[in-house]
Design a protein around this motif. Structure first.
Motif, short mmCIF file in Angstrom:
data_model
loop_
_atom_site.label_atom_id
_atom_site.label_comp_id
_atom_site.label_asym_id
_atom_site.label_seq_id
_atom_site.Cartn_x
_atom_site.Cartn_y
_atom_site.Cartn_z
N ARG A 99 0.84 -1.19 0.00
CA ARG A 99 0.00 0.00 0.00
C ARG A 99 0.88 1.24 0.00
O ARG A 99 1.87 1.32 0.69
CB ARG A 99 -0.88 0.01 1.24
N GLY A 100 0.50 2.20 -0.79
CA GLY A 100 1.24 3.45 -0.89
C GLY A 100 2.31 3.41 -1.96
O GLY A 100 2.71 4.45 -2.46
N ASP A 156 1.94 2.07 -4.88
CA ASP A 156 1.29 2.13 -6.18
C ASP A 156 0.06 3.01 -6.06
O ASP A 156 -0.79 2.78 -5.19
CB ASP A 156 0.90 0.71 -6.62
N ALA A 157 -0.05 3.99 -6.93
CA ALA A 157 -1.18 4.92 -6.87
C ALA A 157 -2.51 4.19 -7.02
O ALA A 157 -3.51 4.61 -6.44
CB ALA A 157 -1.03 5.99 -7.94
N SER A 179 -3.52 2.83 -3.72
CA SER A 179 -3.95 3.94 -2.87
C SER A 179 -5.37 4.35 -3.22
O SER A 179 -6.15 4.73 -2.35
CB SER A 179 -3.01 5.14 -3.03
N ARG A 180 -5.70 4.24 -4.50
CA ARG A 180 -7.06 4.60 -4.94
C ARG A 180 -8.07 3.57 -4.45
O ARG A 180 -9.24 3.89 -4.24
CB ARG A 180 -7.07 4.70 -6.46
N SER A 219 -6.60 5.13 -12.55
CA SER A 219 -5.37 5.60 -11.93
C SER A 219 -4.23 5.60 -12.95
O SER A 219 -3.46 6.55 -13.05
CB SER A 219 -5.02 4.72 -10.74
N ARG A 220 -4.14 4.53 -13.73
CA ARG A 220 -3.09 4.42 -14.75
C ARG A 220 -3.26 5.47 -15.85
O ARG A 220 -2.28 5.95 -16.42
CB ARG A 220 -3.09 3.03 -15.38
N GLY A 268 -4.69 8.41 -15.38
CA GLY A 268 -4.68 9.75 -14.82
C GLY A 268 -6.05 10.36 -14.72
O GLY A 268 -6.19 11.58 -14.62
N GLU A 288 -9.12 11.51 -12.85
CA GLU A 288 -9.50 11.87 -11.48
C GLU A 288 -11.00 12.12 -11.46
O GLU A 288 -11.78 11.22 -11.40
CB GLU A 288 -8.71 13.10 -11.01
#
Length: 156
Positions: free
Chosen positions: A34-35, A37-38, A41-42, A117-118, A120, A122
């Motif tokens: 955890r942390g 990989d974004a 985290s998502r 996430s990959r 981008g 949001e």
């Protein structure tokens, strides 16, 4: 609707592609801290965005369990896809119980979060329209929509 359960149309080729995505998702859950990989985290967002210390404390206590549950859901999807792949009757639909459908919904949504996430993405999706991952992201949204509609038909 014939038979009991939630009937979801799915061609064999779609099942194969989804099975590959689910396997990659399980690999991500197994191999990444955890942390680091974004995308992870998502999948385990901060519950107290205004309080970093409280969020970190909560994450420490719950993240492993949450990711374990995501993995268990993904294995339900994997099993369903395996049963479709083993079918010799030429069927092109899955029949899911309500609890299986819940696991499917959570897993497809999680896959979309990872891909978002990959890419981008949001709040406002504005990725490169030529990125082939965008097609996968949209296809997963379509699969989610079909599953929700099928569950709604049974009023679940």
């Amino acid at each position: 609707m014939a038979g009991t359960g939630i009937h979801v149309p799915m061609q064999q080729v779609e099942a194969q592609h989804l099975a590959e995505l689910v396997e990659q998702f399980l690999d991500l859950l197994r191999e990444t801290e955890r942390g680091a990989d974004a995308a992870l985290s998502r999948l385990t967002p901060a519950v107290y965005p205004e309080d970093a210390e409280a969020s970190a404390e909560f994450a420490e206590a719950t993240s492993a369990d949450l990711l374990d549950r995501r993995a268990a859901d993904a294995r339900v999807v994997q099993n369903g896809l395996g049963s479709l792949g083993e079918a010799t009757d030429g069927r092109d639909e899955l029949v899911l119980t309500p609890s299986e459908a819940d696991a499917w919904l959570r897993t497809l949504a999680a896959l979309r979060l990872v891909i978002a996430s990959r890419l981008g993405i949001e709040d406002d999706p504005a990725p490169d329209p030529e990125d082939p991952r965008l097609g996968v992201y949209e296809w997963l949204g379509y699969r989610l929509e079909l599953l929700v509609e099928a569950a709604d038909e049974l009023d679940i």
